[in-house]
Design a protein around this motif. Structure first.
Motif, PDB file in Angstrom:
ATOM      1  N   UNK A  67      43.225  53.903 -25.614  1.00 55.07           N
ATOM      2  CA  UNK A  67      41.866  53.401 -25.446  1.00 55.07           C
ATOM      3  C   UNK A  67      40.934  54.658 -25.340  1.00 55.07           C
ATOM      4  N   UNK A  68      39.880  54.386 -25.942  1.00 55.81           N
ATOM      5  CA  UNK A  68      38.707  55.372 -26.002  1.00 55.81           C
ATOM      6  C   UNK A  68      37.714  54.738 -25.405  1.00 55.81           C
ATOM      7  N   UNK A  69      36.906  55.583 -24.672  1.00 56.32           N
ATOM      8  CA  UNK A  69      35.787  55.116 -23.759  1.00 56.32           C
ATOM      9  C   UNK A  69      36.219  54.042 -22.930  1.00 56.32           C
ATOM     10  N   UNK A  70      37.236  54.086 -22.332  1.00 56.71           N
ATOM     11  CA  UNK A  70      37.652  53.107 -21.185  1.00 56.71           C
ATOM     12  C   UNK A  70      36.534  52.754 -20.198  1.00 56.71           C
ATOM     13  N   UNK A  71      35.974  54.030 -19.825  1.00 51.85           N
ATOM     14  CA  UNK A  71      35.110  53.849 -18.462  1.00 51.85           C
ATOM     15  C   UNK A  71      33.729  54.468 -19.033  1.00 51.85           C
ATOM     16  N   UNK A  72      32.876  53.643 -18.606  1.00 55.44           N
ATOM     17  CA  UNK A  72      31.456  53.512 -18.781  1.00 55.44           C
ATOM     18  C   UNK A  72      30.706  54.070 -17.679  1.00 55.44           C
ATOM     19  N   UNK A  73      29.576  54.772 -18.003  1.00 57.44           N
ATOM     20  CA  UNK A  73      28.772  55.051 -16.781  1.00 57.44           C
ATOM     21  C   UNK A  73      27.233  54.619 -16.928  1.00 57.44           C
ATOM     22  N   UNK A  74      26.784  53.965 -15.837  1.00 57.89           N
ATOM     23  CA  UNK A  74      25.473  53.369 -16.127  1.00 57.89           C
ATOM     24  C   UNK A  74      24.851  53.622 -14.761  1.00 57.89           C
ATOM     25  N   UNK A  75      23.515  54.267 -14.829  1.00 62.73           N
ATOM     26  CA  UNK A  75      22.789  54.845 -13.763  1.00 62.73           C
ATOM     27  C   UNK A  75      21.878  53.642 -13.757  1.00 62.73           C
ATOM     28  N   UNK A  76      21.763  52.896 -12.415  1.00 62.56           N
ATOM     29  CA  UNK A  76      21.038  51.902 -12.098  1.00 62.56           C
ATOM     30  C   UNK A  76      19.528  52.319 -12.001  1.00 62.56           C
ATOM     31  N   UNK A  77      18.685  50.981 -12.462  1.00 60.24           N
ATOM     32  CA  UNK A  77      17.235  51.453 -12.360  1.00 60.24           C
ATOM     33  C   UNK A  77      16.750  50.722 -11.323  1.00 60.24           C
ATOM     34  N   UNK A  78      15.600  50.930 -10.956  1.00 53.68           N
ATOM     35  CA  UNK A  78      15.043  50.144  -9.601  1.00 53.68           C
ATOM     36  C   UNK A  78      15.241  48.634  -9.841  1.00 53.68           C
ATOM     37  N   UNK A  79      15.219  48.230 -10.776  1.00 54.24           N
ATOM     38  CA  UNK A  79      15.203  46.439 -10.836  1.00 54.24           C
ATOM     39  C   UNK A  79      16.593  46.103 -10.859  1.00 54.24           C
ATOM     40  N   UNK A  80      17.590  46.851 -10.860  1.00 53.12           N
ATOM     41  CA  UNK A  80      18.849  46.565 -11.063  1.00 53.12           C
ATOM     42  C   UNK A  80      19.444  46.196  -9.651  1.00 53.12           C
ATOM     43  N   UNK A  81      20.410  45.108  -9.592  1.00 49.14           N
ATOM     44  CA  UNK A  81      20.969  44.905  -8.226  1.00 49.14           C
ATOM     45  C   UNK A  81      22.275  45.309  -8.082  1.00 49.14           C
ATOM     46  N   UNK A  82      22.585  46.223  -7.164  1.00 47.40           N
ATOM     47  CA  UNK A  82      23.698  46.879  -7.183  1.00 47.40           C
ATOM     48  C   UNK A  82      24.902  45.941  -6.496  1.00 47.40           C
ATOM     49  N   UNK A  83      24.545  44.996  -5.888  1.00 44.04           N
ATOM     50  CA  UNK A  83      25.363  44.147  -5.241  1.00 44.04           C
ATOM     51  C   UNK A  83      26.271  43.362  -6.394  1.00 44.04           C
ATOM     52  N   UNK A  84      25.600  43.398  -7.656  1.00 47.75           N
ATOM     53  CA  UNK A  84      26.386  42.336  -8.724  1.00 47.75           C
ATOM     54  C   UNK A  84      27.167  43.344  -9.723  1.00 47.75           C
TER      55      UNK A  84
END
Length: 689
Positions: free
Chosen positions: A317-334
């Motif tokens: 697998x390539x790119x199996x892990x992705x990084x996403x930097x949350x923005x102010x409107x994103x809900x971390x709990x989900x």
């Protein structure tokens, strides 16, 4: 006759209508519930209704019989950010004839035939009455108390958080997402830090209260299960144990499932994958980074994820892990996988929720506490010639911590950076990369988990990398000890503000190195390697550790060097002089040839007497530190002779008794012949022990 049939029909009609009409709730809200003034609805796969402080959750017919995940976290408050709460986990939604919703957690300790179906044992059930029935037949239940003040769905225990103030707890809202709904909760808890509990007059001070914001998510799980993978002892993963009734028709076989994320090959890429090409997984794992995570530590996150992505190439697998930097409107709990930073415990803590039937990891949290690398900075200075105040050092150390935390998050056995080799721990080792390939390699042609296990065994046999021998570790220990001496010599030139702490850390690190070297003696390693370990102990330990010291620092601190060396010395001699170690060396002596140069019992005691006791020569001068080591040796020897045997043979004890008599006789001679009167008294005392 027609009249009789008509009367019969009129009698049955009300009964028929009652059977088709949803049962009214005690409050009679079924008809008018959804049209009350001020009623708000959050639409989604699990609709939510809010009215006058009350919160209701609907389970539509589409989720009846399905499994849902109930999880929760502390969003913020008490210096905590996105900290996980102990949650109910995976439950199955059941609706009975009385229109009651039951959240069931079956027991999966035994797996019955037919694709690993669970046994019919309901280990835990929570039942909730219906408040209303939607026009489509969905059952609506009241979840206000469950979320605001209850502990049935989730609970938490963190040091600064005290009792709940139930009067000020409320559900502030709800938001829908693709797979379910997230409830937003505000509570207030008592707060009484230890330093404020008691005043100078020993009077208890009143407790205050502080707000705590939480989230509770209810997610509908996919209808199709992740394919299970059976576990082997050397796979390096965490597992779930169960009783399998399929492998033997006459008895239950104990087996275990590997805990991992769902990593599948897209149908369009199956041919490429079969040819050995690396493909992008159908659903890559996205690691979300909370927006409050410090910017200066984000390179450590990116490098750690890149290292694991490189390891996943072995799994195809390539790119199996992705990084996403949350923005102010994103809900971390989900977020399924979330990385956060706060002022909580100064450590890197991780937790996950997995499916109890398949082992699929459904949610995980990695929480970095402020100051998590502070305790490692001094050890890093001792091991590597770097500036203690270099900010890049903290970033590198955090990268090492995150490498192991992500490994745990992927389902591998819990581990942490090696405190004796911090720099090498900041890179992903060969064994971890091999474990990742073992857990996530896919075999699309396997018809069931048993064929999958057979194909995985064959693949591992054909692709197993060549691992380095442990023999190289002794050379690494020797190099670390040499570097440690250099650091002690320049300790006074660094002008640290905390002399005492830095000096103490250096001595403790020295003790850990010596202990690890001692573990080779009497081990299952080759005798030549054990002899090499004994040579290192002779050079760096038995003959005294004055090279691992700085006179200026010792003169300007109150740290007792004897106290710092006492504990590692006791550990070293307890191992070397144990009945098991000596028995192993004795057996090596019996089978050794004339030209063998490996460590035997005879060579071990000869080396010990020559280095530690100076061959019992009457004109030998001993430092106080060497005398302390002698005392530690004699104490460990006496304890070994008095210890209960763990095995049936007495080989080790007999040899220890023989050598003990020899040592006592030599000490008695020194008590008469040594020119120093104080030494004579000490040797006499030691011989009588």
């Amino acid at each position: 006759m027609l009249k009789h049939w008509l009367l019969y029909y009129l009698c049955l009609c009300p009964l028929f209508l009652c059977a088709q009409t949803p049962q009214a709730t005690p409050s009679g809200q079924t008809k008018d519930f959804f049209h009350q003034e001020g009623m708000k609805k959050v639409d989604g796969i699990l609709p939510v209704y809010q009215h006058k402080g009350k919160v209701y959750l609907e389970f539509p017919r589409s989720v009846w019989g399905r499994e849902v995940l109930i999880s929760a976290q502390i969003d913020r408050g008490f210096d905590l950010v996105n900290r996980p709460a102990k949650s109910l986990g995976v439950v199955r939604v059941k609706v009975d004839d009385n229109k009651q919703v039951t959240l069931a957690q079956p027991s999966y300790a035994d797996r019955m035939p037919e694709a690993f179906k669970e046994a019919v044992i309901e280990a835990n059930e929570q039942t909730y009455p219906a408040e209303a029935v939607s026009p489509e037949g969905g059952i609506v239940i009241d979840v206000t108390k469950l979320l605001s003040t209850g502990s049935e769905w989730f609970s938490y225990s963190y040091t600064p958080i005290r009792g709940l103030d139930a009067q000020h707890a409320s559900v502030t809202g709800a938001s829908a997402f693709a797979d379910g709904v997230c409830f937003h909760i505000q509570r207030r808890h008592g707060y009484s830090p230890e330093r404020a509990n008691v005043s100078s007059a020993i009077t208890m001070l009143p407790e205050g209260s502080m707000p705590l914001w939480l989230s509770c998510t209810v997610s509908v799980l996919p209808a199709d299960d992740m394919s299970v993978r059976l576990m082997e002892k050397d796979y390096g993963f965490q597992s779930l144990t169960f009783g399998d009734h399929m492998q033997d028709p006459y008895m239950k076989v104990t087996d275990s499932l590997m805990i991992r994320w769902r990593m599948e090959v897209s149908p369009a890429d199956k041919q490429k994958y079969a040819k050995g090409e690396n493909v992008r997984p159908l659903r890559p794992l996205t690691l979300c980074v909370d927006r409050h995570f410090p910017e200066r530590f984000r390179p450590a996150v990116r490098e750690a994820v890149a290292a694991w992505n490189n390891a996943f190439l072995r799994a195809g697998f390539r790119d199996a892990l992705q990084l996403k930097e949350l923005a102010e409107n994103d809900n971390p709990a989900t977020c399924q996988a979330l990385l956060s930073y706060d002022l909580g415990t100064p450590d890197v803590e991780r937790s996950y929720i997995c499916h109890p039937r398949t082992g699929e990891i459904l949610s995980c949290r990695i929480n970095v506490g402020h100051g998590c690398t502070a305790a490692l900075l001094d050890d890093y200075w001792w091991q590597e010639d770097v500036a203690r105040n270099d900010s890049s050092t903290a970033v590198e150390l955090l990268k090492g911590e995150l490498l192991y935390a992500i490994g745990d998050m992927l389902g591998m056995r819990p581990s942490s950076p090696d405190p004796l080799f911090l720099k090498s721990s900041c890179t992903l080792d060969e064994s971890s990369a091999w474990d990742a390939a073992t857990g996530y390699r896919v075999f699309p042609d396997a018809k069931n988990c048993y064929e999958d296990r057979d194909q995985l065994r064959q693949w591992r046999k054909e692709n197993r990398p060549k691992t380095d021998s442990k023999a190289n570790l002794l050379n690494l220990y020797a190099g670390k000890l040499q570097h440690l001496q250099k650091q002690f010599r320049k300790l006074d030139k660094t002008q640290p503000a905390d002399y005492r702490t830095l000096y103490k850390n250096g001595m403790q690190l020295y003790g850990r190195y010596v202990n690890e070297i001692a573990r080779y003696v009497g081990s299952d390693q080759p005798e030549t390697m054990q002899q090499e370990a004994m040579n290192l102990l002779t050079e760096y330990f038995f003959e005294g550790s004055t090279r691992f010291d700085n006179p200026y620092i010792r003169a300007h601190t109150t740290e007792n060097r004897h106290t710092l060396l006492s504990s590692p010395a006791t550990d070293v001699f307890t191992h070397l002089l144990s009945q098991e170690t000596v028995a192993t060396l004795q057996r090596a002596e019996w089978y050794a040839g004339k030209k063998d140069k490996g460590l035997t019992a005879q060579r071990f005691f000869q080396s010990l007497y020559a280095s530690l006791f100076g061959n019992f020569e009457p004109d030998r001068d001993f430092t106080y530190e060497q005398l302390d080591l002698m005392l530690s040796c004699m104490e460990a020897w006496k304890n070994a002779l008095n210890a209960d045997e763990k095995s049936g043979n007495t080989t080790g004890k007999v040899r220890l008794e023989t050598e003990w008599k020899h040592v006592k006789s030599q000490l008695e001679k020194l008590a008469e012949s040594h020119p120093n009167p104080s030494m004579r008294s000490l040797f006499a005392w030691m011989s009588r022990r």
